[in-house]
Scaffold this motif. Structure first.
Motif, short mmCIF file in Angstrom:
data_model
loop_
_atom_site.label_atom_id
_atom_site.label_comp_id
_atom_site.label_asym_id
_atom_site.label_seq_id
_atom_site.Cartn_x
_atom_site.Cartn_y
_atom_site.Cartn_z
N TYR A 1 4.79 -1.90 2.27
CA TYR A 1 4.34 -2.36 3.58
C TYR A 1 2.84 -2.10 3.80
O TYR A 1 2.35 -2.33 4.91
CB TYR A 1 5.12 -1.66 4.70
CG TYR A 1 6.59 -2.04 4.74
CD1 TYR A 1 7.02 -3.13 5.49
CD2 TYR A 1 7.53 -1.31 4.01
CE1 TYR A 1 8.36 -3.48 5.53
CE2 TYR A 1 8.87 -1.66 4.04
CZ TYR A 1 9.28 -2.74 4.79
OH TYR A 1 10.61 -3.09 4.82
N LEU B 1 6.51 -0.75 9.96
CA LEU B 1 7.56 -0.13 9.16
C LEU B 1 8.91 -0.25 9.85
O LEU B 1 8.99 -0.15 11.09
CB LEU B 1 7.24 1.36 8.94
CG LEU B 1 5.93 1.70 8.22
CD1 LEU B 1 5.79 3.20 8.09
CD2 LEU B 1 5.87 1.04 6.86
N ILE C 1 7.95 2.61 1.39
CA ILE C 1 6.88 2.36 2.36
C ILE C 1 5.68 1.69 1.71
O ILE C 1 4.95 0.95 2.37
CB ILE C 1 6.48 3.68 3.05
CG1 ILE C 1 7.63 4.17 3.93
CG2 ILE C 1 5.22 3.53 3.88
CD1 ILE C 1 7.37 5.50 4.62
#
Length: 270
Positions: free
Chosen positions: A221, A180, A218
């Motif tokens: 990912y 991240l 997020i």
């Protein structure tokens, strides 16, 4: 966050400093240098009066003192500290090259000579304008030297200790969680720390709004896609699993180091 590509084709994420922070840092530096210069001039005046120094010699000493404190000293301080000064140290910033490397004497010299003209001759107006209209908040000296200021001190984030939610445990074990970006990870950690320690004082509507935005960023990912759940539980699962995997990695590394240490000390010494 600015992405900088080094000469080795490595992408670095370096956060540049705002114009306001740079201005405050510069103001503190000016206060320090001008105060030191004023004290030096007073000391020279008293010494010259006592020794009966001529007017020409006094003028030469005054000019040398002014140049020394307003040009030579800032250049020397930045060179020896690799881009720091009193003001930069106070605000947690450092001057680096455009490729993210440390500055050298030539960079500091260009910045110092240009800074004397742009700061004092324009009363700080030129650095303000160039800082507003350049990409990384550079002043003219930075543009000519190929440097800019980065933030090297960040606010500490309390570790997030929330466990993986039971409904997400099976998914977390098989999920491929990519690396991240630092800003996303820090934002999620701060949000979950607020949820963890806020109790009833937490504004859940605001928390949900922020967590929805973070989860939308997020989720790109991770793979496979998470099961249907709240954004807060999704963030908890991702961050807790990242923490657990990092702990396992470090623990395995430590076990290997201890095993090697034991083997080396059990070998016969010849």
């Amino acid at each position: 966050m600015r992405h900088v590509v080094t000469g080795e084709a490595v992408a670095l994420e370096l956060s540049s400093v705002s114009v306001i922070t740079r201005g405050a840092s510069l103001l503190l530096d000016l206060v320090v240098y001008w105060t030191a210069m004023a004290l030096a001039l007073v000391a020279l005046g008293l010494t010259g009066t006592t020794l009966g120094v001529s007017e020409a010699a006094a003028a030469a000493l005054t000019l040398t003192t002014v140049v020394g404190f307003l040009v030579i000293t800032p250049v020397a301080v930045e060179t020896l500290s690799r881009g720091r000064s009193v003001g930069k140290l106070a605000f947690g910033i450092r001057v680096v090259r455009d490729d993210g490397g440390g500055v050298r004497f030539r960079h500091c010299l260009i910045r110092g000579l240009t800074g004397f003209a742009e700061i004092y001759l324009t009363l700080g107006l030129l650095p303000l304008l160039t800082g507003v209209f350049t990409e990384r908040g550079k002043r003219l000296g930075d543009v000519m030297a190929g440097t800019y200021a980065i933030r090297v001190r960040h606010l500490s984030v309390r570790p997030m200790m929330l466990p993986v939610p039971p409904s997400m445990a099976a998914w977390a074990q098989i999920a491929d969680i990519g690396r991240l970006p630092d800003d996303l990870a820090a934002g999620a950690a701060r949000l979950l720390s607020t949820v963890q320690g806020g109790g009833r004082k937490v504004d859940m509507a605001a928390v949900t709004d922020v967590s929805d935005r973070l989860a939308a960023d997020i989720v790109t990912y991770v793979a496979p896609a998470p099961p249907t759940t709240s954004s807060v539980e999704f963030l908890s699962a991702v961050m807790a699993e990242r923490r657990n995997r990092e702990y396992q990695r470090l623990r395995l590394k430590q076990d290997r180091a201890e095993s090697l240490h034991r083997r080396l000390h059990t070998l016969p010494y010849t």
